[in-house]
Design a protein around this motif. Structure first.
Motif, mmCIF file in Angstrom:
data_model
loop_
_atom_site.group_PDB
_atom_site.id
_atom_site.type_symbol
_atom_site.label_atom_id
_atom_site.label_comp_id
_atom_site.label_asym_id
_atom_site.label_seq_id
_atom_site.Cartn_x
_atom_site.Cartn_y
_atom_site.Cartn_z
ATOM 1 N N THR A 72 22.527 -54.840 -30.418
ATOM 2 C CA THR A 72 21.429 -55.778 -30.599
ATOM 3 C C THR A 72 20.460 -55.766 -29.436
ATOM 4 O OG1 THR A 72 22.916 -57.196 -31.868
ATOM 5 C CG2 THR A 72 20.894 -58.191 -31.091
ATOM 6 N N VAL A 73 20.986 -55.567 -28.218
ATOM 7 C CA VAL A 73 20.160 -55.755 -27.031
ATOM 8 C C VAL A 73 20.141 -54.542 -26.100
ATOM 9 C CG1 VAL A 73 19.815 -57.187 -24.975
ATOM 10 C CG2 VAL A 73 20.576 -58.237 -27.111
ATOM 11 N N ILE A 74 21.329 -54.145 -25.628
ATOM 12 C CA ILE A 74 21.399 -53.169 -24.538
ATOM 13 C C ILE A 74 20.838 -51.819 -24.949
ATOM 14 C CG2 ILE A 74 22.952 -51.961 -22.972
ATOM 15 C CD1 ILE A 74 24.855 -54.384 -23.218
ATOM 16 N N ASP A 75 21.308 -51.290 -26.067
ATOM 17 C CA ASP A 75 20.838 -49.981 -26.513
ATOM 18 C C ASP A 75 19.349 -49.993 -26.849
ATOM 19 O OD1 ASP A 75 20.175 -47.806 -28.461
ATOM 20 O OD2 ASP A 75 22.254 -47.228 -28.112
ATOM 21 N N PRO A 76 18.850 -50.936 -27.673
ATOM 22 C CA PRO A 76 17.413 -50.906 -27.994
ATOM 23 C C PRO A 76 16.515 -51.003 -26.769
ATOM 24 C CG PRO A 76 18.566 -52.365 -29.493
ATOM 25 C CD PRO A 76 19.550 -51.995 -28.427
ATOM 26 N N LEU A 77 16.893 -51.846 -25.804
ATOM 27 C CA LEU A 77 16.038 -52.018 -24.628
ATOM 28 C C LEU A 77 16.012 -50.747 -23.778
ATOM 29 C CD1 LEU A 77 15.901 -55.234 -22.470
ATOM 30 C CD2 LEU A 77 15.688 -52.982 -21.442
ATOM 31 N N HIS A 78 17.193 -50.225 -23.448
ATOM 32 C CA HIS A 78 17.234 -49.027 -22.598
ATOM 33 C C HIS A 78 16.650 -47.815 -23.319
ATOM 34 C CE1 HIS A 78 19.344 -50.267 -18.954
ATOM 35 N NE2 HIS A 78 20.063 -51.075 -19.708
ATOM 36 N N ARG A 79 16.938 -47.675 -24.601
ATOM 37 C CA ARG A 79 16.418 -46.516 -25.333
ATOM 38 C C ARG A 79 14.900 -46.606 -25.476
ATOM 39 N NH1 ARG A 79 19.843 -42.884 -27.933
ATOM 40 N NH2 ARG A 79 21.532 -44.412 -27.778
ATOM 41 N N GLY A 80 14.381 -47.826 -25.671
ATOM 42 C CA GLY A 80 12.932 -48.003 -25.727
ATOM 43 C C GLY A 80 12.268 -47.615 -24.414
ATOM 44 N N TYR A 81 12.906 -47.997 -23.309
ATOM 45 C CA TYR A 81 12.392 -47.628 -21.988
ATOM 46 C C TYR A 81 12.411 -46.114 -21.802
ATOM 47 C CZ TYR A 81 12.468 -47.016 -16.891
ATOM 48 O OH TYR A 81 12.226 -46.607 -15.599
ATOM 49 N N VAL A 82 13.503 -45.461 -22.199
ATOM 50 C CA VAL A 82 13.613 -44.004 -22.062
ATOM 51 C C VAL A 82 12.545 -43.313 -22.903
ATOM 52 C CG1 VAL A 82 15.083 -42.027 -22.627
ATOM 53 C CG2 VAL A 82 16.040 -44.009 -21.433
ATOM 54 N N ASP A 83 12.346 -43.788 -24.096
ATOM 55 C CA ASP A 83 11.330 -43.220 -24.985
ATOM 56 C C ASP A 83 9.967 -43.226 -24.305
ATOM 57 O OD1 ASP A 83 9.716 -42.403 -27.057
ATOM 58 O OD2 ASP A 83 10.340 -43.954 -28.454
ATOM 59 N N LEU A 84 9.582 -44.382 -23.785
ATOM 60 C CA LEU A 84 8.271 -44.510 -23.151
ATOM 61 C C LEU A 84 8.203 -43.719 -21.853
ATOM 62 C CD1 LEU A 84 5.491 -45.774 -23.227
ATOM 63 C CD2 LEU A 84 6.455 -47.853 -22.240
ATOM 64 N N LEU A 85 9.280 -43.731 -21.088
ATOM 65 C CA LEU A 85 9.327 -42.995 -19.828
ATOM 66 C C LEU A 85 9.095 -41.506 -20.057
ATOM 67 C CD1 LEU A 85 10.017 -43.518 -16.772
ATOM 68 C CD2 LEU A 85 12.361 -42.895 -17.348
ATOM 69 N N LEU A 86 9.740 -40.953 -21.084
ATOM 70 C CA LEU A 86 9.601 -39.521 -21.353
ATOM 71 C C LEU A 86 8.242 -39.187 -21.964
ATOM 72 C CD1 LEU A 86 13.181 -38.650 -22.649
ATOM 73 C CD2 LEU A 86 12.219 -38.308 -20.376
ATOM 74 N N ARG A 87 7.666 -40.130 -22.688
ATOM 75 C CA ARG A 87 6.315 -39.900 -23.206
ATOM 76 C C ARG A 87 5.306 -39.716 -22.073
ATOM 77 N NH1 ARG A 87 5.441 -41.314 -28.682
ATOM 78 N NH2 ARG A 87 7.210 -42.393 -29.643
ATOM 79 N N GLN A 88 5.547 -40.408 -20.967
ATOM 80 C CA GLN A 88 4.595 -40.379 -19.856
ATOM 81 C C GLN A 88 5.021 -39.450 -18.728
ATOM 82 O OE1 GLN A 88 2.969 -44.151 -18.554
ATOM 83 N NE2 GLN A 88 3.639 -45.168 -20.414
ATOM 84 N N ALA A 89 6.144 -38.749 -18.902
ATOM 85 C CA ALA A 89 6.603 -37.862 -17.838
ATOM 86 C C ALA A 89 5.541 -36.813 -17.541
ATOM 87 C CB ALA A 89 7.912 -37.194 -18.251
ATOM 88 N N GLY A 90 5.262 -36.613 -16.273
ATOM 89 C CA GLY A 90 4.241 -35.640 -15.881
ATOM 90 C C GLY A 90 4.836 -34.262 -15.705
ATOM 91 N N THR A 91 4.483 -33.618 -14.623
ATOM 92 C CA THR A 91 5.011 -32.289 -14.321
ATOM 93 C C THR A 91 5.528 -32.283 -12.893
ATOM 94 O OG1 THR A 91 2.823 -31.548 -13.581
ATOM 95 C CG2 THR A 91 3.412 -31.154 -15.893
ATOM 96 N N GLY A 92 6.294 -31.247 -12.558
ATOM 97 C CA GLY A 92 6.771 -31.091 -11.199
ATOM 98 C C GLY A 92 7.716 -32.207 -10.793
ATOM 99 N N ASP A 93 7.522 -32.712 -9.556
ATOM 100 C CA ASP A 93 8.407 -33.750 -9.024
ATOM 101 C C ASP A 93 8.348 -35.029 -9.844
ATOM 102 O OD1 ASP A 93 9.186 -32.028 -7.047
ATOM 103 O OD2 ASP A 93 7.853 -32.877 -5.520
ATOM 104 N N SER A 94 7.172 -35.384 -10.346
ATOM 105 C CA SER A 94 7.062 -36.621 -11.121
ATOM 106 C C SER A 94 7.855 -36.507 -12.417
ATOM 107 C CB SER A 94 5.597 -36.943 -11.424
ATOM 108 O OG SER A 94 5.010 -35.936 -12.243
ATOM 109 N N GLU A 95 7.869 -35.321 -13.028
ATOM 110 C CA GLU A 95 8.666 -35.136 -14.240
ATOM 111 C C GLU A 95 10.150 -35.220 -13.914
ATOM 112 O OE1 GLU A 95 8.992 -32.049 -17.975
ATOM 113 O OE2 GLU A 95 9.014 -31.233 -15.940
ATOM 114 N N GLN A 96 10.566 -34.585 -12.828
ATOM 115 C CA GLN A 96 11.974 -34.642 -12.444
ATOM 116 C C GLN A 96 12.423 -36.073 -12.179
ATOM 117 O OE1 GLN A 96 14.387 -31.945 -12.198
ATOM 118 N NE2 GLN A 96 12.768 -31.228 -13.568
ATOM 119 N N GLN A 97 11.556 -36.842 -11.543
ATOM 120 C CA GLN A 97 11.878 -38.243 -11.277
ATOM 121 C C GLN A 97 12.033 -39.013 -12.587
ATOM 122 O OE1 GLN A 97 8.889 -40.357 -9.027
ATOM 123 N NE2 GLN A 97 10.309 -41.969 -8.421
#
Length: 760
Positions: free
Chosen positions: A335-360
């Motif tokens: 109900t809570v833990i998976d949707p919140l963390h997975r939503g964050y991961v989804d958005l984080l990877l959408r905005q991942a850049g290149t190089g060091d910023s992507e690795q981070q």
């Protein structure tokens, strides 16, 4: 997303009912300091102060009040009603604090003490017990308590308490459409309630249940019902701040479902401002995640990511206080833990850049997914504190020669496939939805379990879960894959994925890890003078353990659901024959001959003997060949000894001693096990057992196979270890040998065997 732990508090009209039970007014319980209760009146005041703290979200402070009342009430002779009310208040608060083991005896004692007491108190405690049973997954018992509470409250009319009982009964129903219909009826009934605090709590929980249960296919009637209920809560006479925040969150979620994103965002911001004192971290996390989702839908990715990051931080700050299950039976992780963390991961990877910023960004994404994996194991072992002490955070720096980590992440619209080689993480996005991957995974497991044609599903999953990184793995010079499956993939053996000609295990050794933050999976085997093995087997289970098998296991084995003890006794001989594994004697004899061993066979394999020998710390390897059943948690998962069924919690007690912490068992093998529910609980069970007990490696099977195949596999596996192969390569060579055989070449026989943890 629905509310977190304290959603449970708002589900019941506790203050008004407890006021009736204790016979005082709410306004008399407003002192800032807890007095030392002496008289009955003082005890009532302390309990009511605890109720106020609980409804404000301060559960620990509330428990201090209830504990003081419990200590004092024993001196108030003859007031059984007061005793029952104190036990009920303390027990329910312990339930909300996720201390079910402590809550249940208090609530049951309160229930006994209300047998001749006021009907409303009887109904209240019955409701608490119904919620407790539902949170534990026992729908039948939840319905029984709800029915008894309803019977006690028949004279109460359309009271908030009686409606709360009806809501609990609805939540325990098996049919989703039936639950939605019942909720709509209850929403209509709530219209006739006064516009006060107890009624507002009923309306709030009704609206939240509709938001959680209803879908577009249920029509639009539920939308109006939920809106009307939330609107009345917000329009009530001075609703408490927390109730107002929850109602605003519910209204924002409702608007979001109706694509009224800007209005929903405004409501979310209003709720965040009201909860800005940060007392309600679990609500803040939900609000911030919803805000991030709405900002993303409105095209504002940067502020959306900031909102999600704050939500993740707030959730991590209170993760030890989150319950395993909400009182309505829903899983907090789902109900809570998976949707919140997975939503964050989804958005984080959408905005991942290149190089060091992507690795981070990639490392942040993996860290957030690790929070989900940790919560899964905590759920299996029935406690948020059960796993956290075993975690580590140095996995980002670890590097191993000829080894890569394969880390799939299922997202709504795509699969993110990460490969970690040393400090470098490679990312490959696969345009396939999580739903399609889950469907193929289910098809493959079903076909493997049935021994049917698996090839199309195995090839499709290979194309999604390995082919995109195949060149990267080859470029890294890898010979070993450390596979960390996402949820819904844990029941699929990675070894069986097929490129159309070869299985993946024919190309690489494979180790399965529950997550990267758990101890021991990278630990080198210490040189030990003593390399003895403890080998235990149960080929004919005609001891006392068979008489205590759960009814659902008996029914699955012989097709009968025992009506009583006598019926189970009549089927005993049939059960013994059904569960007999004659090849186990050959298996454990073969294992024992390969090393200096102690053997426990049949009536020698008792719980006390196994515990005694394990706790000596004299054994580097422990091999157990017996029936094992893995249910929804560690308490319901067990391995049969001759005299009793050993739960995973029993193993934890034996394997977690001081001697074994300094000299852990190198290899724990469980042979002839199966999952009780046909899902991925086997992997959680083995993984959790290894994590909890400091075992360096565990070997087991994802589903039950015939004992001839198990014996053949174990013979080949231990031969490999005897020829100085490491565990992963010994596993690989054993499976390849079975693939090449005529009798056991179908992956039904060899693919369920997995190695968890250390591979050296």
């Amino acid at each position: 997303m629905p509310n977190l732990m304290l959603e449970a508090q708002m589900r019941l009209d506790l203050i008004a009912i407890t006021v009736l039970a204790l016979g005082v007014a709410v306004g008399n319980a407003a002192s800032a300091e807890m007095p030392v209760p002496v008289s009955a009146a003082e005890i009532r005041s302390v309990v009511l102060r605890g109720e106020q703290l609980r409804d404000n979200g301060e559960l620990q402070a509330a428990q201090q009040q209830f504990d003081a009342a419990l200590q004092a009430v024993v001196d108030v002779k003859g007031d059984i009603g007061l005793l029952a009310a104190v036990e009920a208040a303390a027990g329910y608060n312990l339930f909300l604090l996720n201390s079910k083991e402590a809550a249940e005896p208090l609530l049951k004692a309160a229930y006994r003490n209300t047998e001749t007491g006021p009907d409303y108190l009887r109904g209240l405690v019955g409701l608490y017990l119904s919620e407790l049973a539902l949170a534990g997954g026992d729908r039948q018992q939840a319905l029984q308590y709800a029915d008894q509470a309803e019977a006690a409250l028949r004279s109460q009319g359309n009271s908030p308490l009686r409606m709360s009982v009806a809501l609990s009964r609805t939540a325990a129903g098996e049919d989703k459409r039936g639950r939605v219909a019942a909720l709509l009826e209850l929403a209509a009934r709530s219209e006739g309630l006064p516009n006060d605090f107890p009624a507002a709590k009923v309306r709030l929980k009704t609206a939240e249940a509709l938001l959680a249960e209803a879908a577009p296919s249920d029509g639009q009637g539920w939308v109006g019902a939920a809106y009307a209920a939330l609107d009345k809560v917000l329009a009530g006479v001075n609703p408490p701040p927390r109730m107002r925040v929850e109602a605003l969150l519910g209204m924002a979620r409702l608007y979001r479902q109706q694509n009224r994103d800007r209005e929903a965002l405004a409501l979310t911001e209003q709720a965040l401002a009201l909860a800005g004192d940060r007392r309600y971290l679990e609500l803040l996390a939900e609000l911030e995640a919803l805000q991030g989702d709405l900002l993303l839908r409105l095209g504002q990715q940067v502020p959306a990511l900031r909102a999600y990051e704050q939500a993740v931080n707030d959730l991590l700050a209170i993760r030890g206080d989150l319950p395993i299950n909400l009182p309505d039976g829903r899983s907090a992780i789902d109900t809570v833990i998976d949707p919140l963390h997975r939503g964050y991961v989804d958005l984080l990877l959408r905005q991942a850049g290149t190089g060091d910023s992507e690795q981070q960004a990639l490392n942040k994404a993996m860290s957030s997914m690790e929070a989900i994996k940790e919560a899964d194991l905590q759920d299996f072992f029935l406690g948020r504190c059960s796993i956290s002490v075993q975690t580590r955070d140095d996995w980002r720096e670890l590097a191993f020669p000829e080894t890569v980590i394969v880390y799939p992440i299922l997202l709504t619209d795509r699969l993110e496939l990460l490969m970690k080689h040393g400090p470098l993480v490679v990312r490959r996005s696969v345009p396939v939805s999580a739903e399609r991957v889950r469907e193929q995974a289910q098809i493959l497991t079903q076909r493997l379990h049935a021994g049917k044609d698996y090839r199309a599903a195995a090839k499709q999953l290979y194309q999604w879960l390995f082919e995109p990184i195949a060149n990267d793995v080859a470029a890294a010079g890898a010979k070993l894959l450390l596979y960390v499956p996402d949820r819904n993939l844990r029941a699929v053996p990675y070894s069986v994925l097929q490129d159309g000609g070869r299985f993946l295990v024919e190309q690489y050794a494979i180790v399965t890890l529950p997550g990267l933050t758990f101890q021991n999976w990278d630990k080198q085997v210490a040189k030990r003078k003593n390399l003895r093995a403890l080998v235990a087997g149960l080929s004919r289970p005609d001891g006392a353990a068979i008489d205590t098998l759960p009814d659902n296991v008996v029914e699955r084995l012989i097709g009968n659901k025992p009506a009583d003890v006598a019926q189970k006794a009549m089927d005993r001989s049939r059960l013994v024959e059904e569960l007999s594994l004659p090849n186990i004697e050959r298996e454990i004899d073969s294992v024992a001959k390969r090393q200096n061993s102690t053997m426990l066979l049949n009536n020698q394999f008792t719980a006390s003997a196994l515990k005694r020998d394990i706790e000596t710390g004299d054994y580097a390897k422990v091999h157990i060949a017996s029936h094992g059943y893995f249910g929804k948690n560690a308490k319901e998962s067990f391995v049969m000894a001759y005299d009793q069924n050993l739960t995973l919690l029993d193993f934890e007690g034996s394997l977690g001693g001081d001697r074994l912490k300094s000299e852990p068992i190198d290899l724990l093998t469980l042979s002839a096990c199966e999952t009780a529910e046909g899902d991925d609980r086997m992997l959680l069970g083995f993984s959790g057992l290894a994590v909890k007990s400091n075992v360096l490696s565990a070997v087991g099977s994802l589903w039950s196979i015939n004992d001839q195949a198990a014996t053949e596999f174990m013979h080949l596996f231990y031969d490999g270890l005897g020829n100085s192969l490491n565990k992963a390569e010994a596993m690989r060579q054993a499976q390849i040998a079975m693939i090449k055989s005529k009798r056991f070449k179908h992956p039904f026989f060899w693919s369920p065997f997995i190695l968890i943890g250390g591979w050296q």
